[in-house]
Structure formats: C-alpha cells, structure tokens
Design a protein around this motif. Structure first.
Motif, PDB file in Angstrom:
ATOM      1  N   ILE A 268       2.219  -6.999 -46.282  1.00 53.33           N
ATOM      2  CA  ILE A 268       3.551  -7.245 -45.705  1.00 53.33           C
ATOM      3  C   ILE A 268       4.334  -5.939 -45.592  1.00 53.33           C
ATOM      4  N   MET A 269       4.264  -5.108 -46.641  1.00 53.96           N
ATOM      5  CA  MET A 269       4.999  -3.830 -46.627  1.00 53.96           C
ATOM      6  C   MET A 269       4.517  -2.941 -45.482  1.00 53.96           C
ATOM      7  N   MET A 270       3.201  -2.805 -45.327  1.00 51.93           N
ATOM      8  CA  MET A 270       2.673  -1.924 -44.284  1.00 51.93           C
ATOM      9  C   MET A 270       2.993  -2.476 -42.893  1.00 51.93           C
ATOM     10  N   PHE A 271       2.880  -3.791 -42.726  1.00 50.60           N
ATOM     11  CA  PHE A 271       3.177  -4.392 -41.418  1.00 50.60           C
ATOM     12  C   PHE A 271       4.655  -4.223 -41.065  1.00 50.60           C
ATOM     13  N   LEU A 272       5.542  -4.359 -42.043  1.00 51.37           N
ATOM     14  CA  LEU A 272       6.973  -4.162 -41.784  1.00 51.37           C
ATOM     15  C   LEU A 272       7.251  -2.717 -41.389  1.00 51.37           C
TER      16      LEU A 272
ATOM     17  N   ALA B 151       9.396   0.810 -38.064  1.00 47.97           N
ATOM     18  CA  ALA B 151       9.486   2.261 -37.878  1.00 47.97           C
ATOM     19  C   ALA B 151       8.740   2.737 -36.638  1.00 47.97           C
ATOM     20  N   LYS B 152       7.631   2.083 -36.303  1.00 46.88           N
ATOM     21  CA  LYS B 152       6.828   2.520 -35.161  1.00 46.88           C
ATOM     22  C   LYS B 152       6.984   1.626 -33.946  1.00 46.88           C
ATOM     23  N   GLY B 153       7.668   0.511 -34.135  1.00 47.76           N
ATOM     24  CA  GLY B 153       7.886  -0.394 -33.006  1.00 47.76           C
ATOM     25  C   GLY B 153       6.610  -1.012 -32.472  1.00 47.76           C
ATOM     26  N   ILE B 154       5.648  -1.256 -33.345  1.00 51.16           N
ATOM     27  CA  ILE B 154       4.379  -1.854 -32.891  1.00 51.16           C
ATOM     28  C   ILE B 154       4.632  -3.273 -32.409  1.00 51.16           C
ATOM     29  N   ASP B 155       4.193  -3.557 -31.208  1.00 50.63           N
ATOM     30  CA  ASP B 155       4.442  -4.861 -30.588  1.00 50.63           C
ATOM     31  C   ASP B 155       3.126  -5.607 -30.428  1.00 50.63           C
ATOM     32  N   LEU B 156       2.881  -6.513 -31.347  1.00 49.29           N
ATOM     33  CA  LEU B 156       1.663  -7.328 -31.297  1.00 49.29           C
ATOM     34  C   LEU B 156       2.061  -8.795 -31.249  1.00 49.29           C
ATOM     35  N   PRO B 157       1.233  -9.646 -30.662  1.00 51.50           N
ATOM     36  CA  PRO B 157       1.508 -11.086 -30.712  1.00 51.50           C
ATOM     37  C   PRO B 157       1.552 -11.572 -32.159  1.00 51.50           C
TER      38      PRO B 157
END
Length: 251
Positions: A120-124, A129-135
């Motif tokens: 959860i921490m890494m995904f947040l 911070a990086k604006g990763i946009d995944l479904p």
C-alpha cells in the motif's frame, strides 16, 4: 481455537509486529532503499520510457515493491528466526500454554500485515508522487499478487533461520537478497541482460514474483510456469528446512 488460545495468538502477533517496526534493518532494506531506488532509477531512465508495454515508472514501481517485500522476509524474518532458535526461544515456548502452531500462525499473520503495508505504501507513493495512472483492476490484481507471492519468501527466510549464528545469517541473507534481486531483474529489466543472464533470471523466484506484477499492469495474465516455479521453491525449501531442523533437534 478457544478464547485463551486466540488471545495468546493475537498477543504473539502484536509482539512480532512491534519487534519488526522497531528493527532498523527492516526500515533500511524494506522501506528506505526501495523508495530511494525507485525515485533514483525512475528519474534516471525517464518516467515515460516503455518497458514490457508499460511506462517505466509503473514497471519499476512493481519491481521495487517486490524488492521491499522480499527484503522484509530476508533481513528481518530470517535473522529473528535464527536468533530465537539460538537463544532457546522455541524450546521455551514448548513449556508455555502457547502451542507451536499458534507461534507459526502469528509469524505468518504478522508478515502478511507487514507485506500489505509495504504494498500500500509503495502504491500510494507511485500513484501520488509519480502520477501513475493504472486501472483499478491493475492496482488490485498486481497488489494481491505481490502480497500473496511475497509470503512464499518466508520459506527461504526460514531456511536461512536454520543457521544457528544470527551474524552469519545477516551476511548470507543480505548477499543472497541482493544477488537474487539484481539477477532476477528487480533492479534492471531482464531485457537489458545477456541471453545467459536472462535464462538464469527466469529460474529465480525473484524474477517470477516480479513477472506476475509486470504482466498484470500490462493487461496480461499470470504465467502458470511462473506460479509453478514459485510453488516448487516453496515446497522444496519447506522440506529442506524441516529436515535440517529435525536433524538439529536430534543432536
């Protein structure tokens, strides 16, 4: 499980969690290093570079999440298990009301909670911070895969824990952890490696854990070959660890 056993198991689980969060090695290898490596290498390579059909920032987020979870099993679980055995903790538990299965269950549950926290921490961090946009489905499926697959590395941590010298465990587990992470493609994609190194990587559980997550965020599916290799590692390591511990108890 009666009320007393449940209370004792929960108390043991809380103790395991407290010991982990107070462990400096846990923070260094499972929290700080994956975050530093993630921002360092994602910035060096460039967020928009494509690897395996996805942006590098998303690809490498999966790699570093796997790296953090594996580090928790190697740098904390293995050393603690070895220290408890060398100090006679397990023998002492046998004369307490706490059954051995509750001791093992508390370790599995506490490790599962720690792994979930890291995911959860890494995904947040990646998402904010990086604006990763995944479904949403890709976040959930890859997170579940890393979380569940990461628990398999407890078996390797247990094998290291059969060594009676915690200092030796620390050295060996760190070397194996770093070596398997680099060769397994968690630090750099296997596509950049030679064919020989790539063949070696495909035999490692570190690569197979990462491969599942990389495939899922690229709209692919889990590899049955990868699942089989991870499962084979778990079975073989459990058998070897059990055999070693029985031999040690017989001496």
């Amino acid at each position: 499980m009666n009320g007393t056993m449940l209370t004792a198991t929960i108390a043991q689980c809380k103790a395991e969690l407290l010991r982990t969060v107070r462990n400096k090695r846990f923070f260094i290898f499972s929290i700080i290093m994956p975050i530093i490596f993630y921002f360092l290498f994602s910035n060096i390579v460039g967020d928009n570079k494509q690897v395996g059909g996805v942006d590098w920032s998303a690809y490498y987020l999966m790699s570093m999440t796997c790296y953090g979870i594996i580090g928790a099993s190697f740098s904390t679980f293995a050393i603690r298990f070895s220290r408890e055995r060398s100090q006679g903790w397990i023998r002492m538990l046998r004369i307490t009301p706490l059954p051995s299965w509750a001791y093992i269950l508390s370790k599995i549950v506490s490790q599962a909670i720690i792994n979930l926290f890291i995911v959860i921490m890494m995904f947040l961090i990646g998402g904010i911070a990086k604006g990763i946009d995944l479904p949403a489905s890709a976040w959930i499926e890859s997170g579940l895969w890393i979380w569940l697959g990461g628990l398999s590395f407890m078996t390797l941590g247990t094998l290291f824990g059969t060594m009676r010298n915690p200092d030796a465990v620390q050295v060996v587990s760190t070397i194996v952890y770093m070596g398997m992470s680099v060769v397994g493609g968690l630090w750099m994609p296997v596509e950049t490696m030679s064919s020989t190194m790539r063949n070696i990587a495909e035999l490692l559980p570190t690569y197979r854990l990462g491969q599942g997550a990389w495939n899922l965020i690229a709209n692919g599916s889990l590899s049955w070959e990868g699942i089989g290799i991870l499962a084979a590692y778990v079975v073989v390591l459990m058998v070897v660890s059990s055999w070693i511990m029985k031999k040690q108890e017989a001496v």
